[in-house]
Scaffold this active site. Sequence first.
Site, mmCIF file in Angstrom:
data_model
loop_
_atom_site.group_PDB
_atom_site.id
_atom_site.type_symbol
_atom_site.label_atom_id
_atom_site.label_comp_id
_atom_site.label_asym_id
_atom_site.label_seq_id
_atom_site.Cartn_x
_atom_site.Cartn_y
_atom_site.Cartn_z
ATOM 1 N N ASP A 1 3.855 9.579 1.690
ATOM 2 C CA ASP A 1 3.645 10.790 2.492
ATOM 3 C C ASP A 1 4.941 11.154 3.223
ATOM 4 O O ASP A 1 5.010 12.182 3.909
ATOM 5 C CB ASP A 1 2.434 10.672 3.424
ATOM 6 N N SER A 2 5.991 10.340 3.029
ATOM 7 C CA SER A 2 7.331 10.726 3.472
ATOM 8 C C SER A 2 7.739 12.049 2.824
ATOM 9 O O SER A 2 8.697 12.687 3.264
ATOM 10 C CB SER A 2 8.356 9.643 3.110
ATOM 11 N N ASP B 1 0.189 7.120 -1.416
ATOM 12 C CA ASP B 1 -0.296 7.074 -0.039
ATOM 13 C C ASP B 1 -1.598 7.850 0.104
ATOM 14 O O ASP B 1 -1.749 8.939 -0.477
ATOM 15 C CB ASP B 1 0.735 7.732 0.896
ATOM 16 N N LYS C 1 -2.311 3.311 -0.854
ATOM 17 C CA LYS C 1 -1.749 2.647 0.330
ATOM 18 C C LYS C 1 -2.304 3.322 1.568
ATOM 19 O O LYS C 1 -2.369 4.559 1.617
ATOM 20 C CB LYS C 1 -0.215 2.740 0.312
ATOM 21 N N GLU D 1 -2.527 2.956 6.081
ATOM 22 C CA GLU D 1 -1.883 2.369 7.256
ATOM 23 C C GLU D 1 -2.928 1.810 8.223
ATOM 24 O O GLU D 1 -3.996 2.402 8.391
ATOM 25 C CB GLU D 1 -1.041 3.434 7.979
ATOM 26 N N GLU E 1 6.637 -2.487 7.715
ATOM 27 C CA GLU E 1 7.720 -1.545 8.053
ATOM 28 C C GLU E 1 8.273 -1.834 9.445
ATOM 29 O O GLU E 1 7.516 -1.945 10.420
ATOM 30 C CB GLU E 1 7.189 -0.092 7.975
#
Length: 274
Positions: A48-49, A87, A116, A118, A185
């Site tokens: 999602d960067s 993501d 993925k 978070e 991270e």
Amino acid sequence: MENSKPVNVAELRRMREAGDKIACLTCYDASFALVEDRAGVDVVLIGDSLGMVLHGGKTTTPVTLDDIVYHSRCVAPHLSRAFLMADLPFLSYATLERALDASQRVMQEGGAKMVKLEGGREQASIVEYLAVRGVPVCAHLGLQPQFIHKMGAFRVQGREDAAAEAMLHDARVLVEAGADLLLLECIPAELGKRIAAESSVPVIGIGAGADVDGQILVLHDILNISPTVTLGRTPRFVKNYMTDGADIERAIGNYVAEVKSGAYPAPEHCFAGA
Ligand code: KIV
């Protein structure tokens, strides 16, 4: 590539057991998918960067599930060896049902092979719900960019003893819940080492030191063209791989080779504890 069999979850585990480092990189389109696959990247992430490096946003919050599905569809058909992870964007996994629907879309429509998400132990029920239904999950710990509006700033996580112990506990709980991969991270290198030593699944780091099973970076960062780099806010763990010339495939190949040999990350790319 010497070994051109498609990478899967079992191969990632084998690499960890064998001590073969796993080279991961973000990707968002067909051209780079072909180059990354050819250069030997093991895991490609639709991060999602993309909200920051493609859309020019300051955070990943505005990225939608449609964005992730769209970019997965651009990339998936062009990977013959690399494993595709995508993501789940902000709030797309806020409930069990939403997480399942989002995973179904990125896997069935996007062609991703792992999702993925978070978060720590509070995501265990979601990880388990997905895992028992056949969705491979990577749990992203440490700095969690989707929490930026709660955190206030992007900063190193797990420096204090209590926070480090809590992260170790989160990692255990998430693996027990069925996570197939952990991503750490921006944490002290020593904590990355402890989590990787304890874990029974591969651990990938970004600013988590050298003693983990693999590394991941953002494509535009290693090519030295991301807004973060251009605007002079380069994170410590970023390395510019374009310094030896202007050949992108060579730059990505050099990144893969340095992850495999352990030359990246060097001490200057790692964070110390408190
Ligand atoms: O969105 C992203 O690119 C990520 C990083 C870990 C590379 O999550």
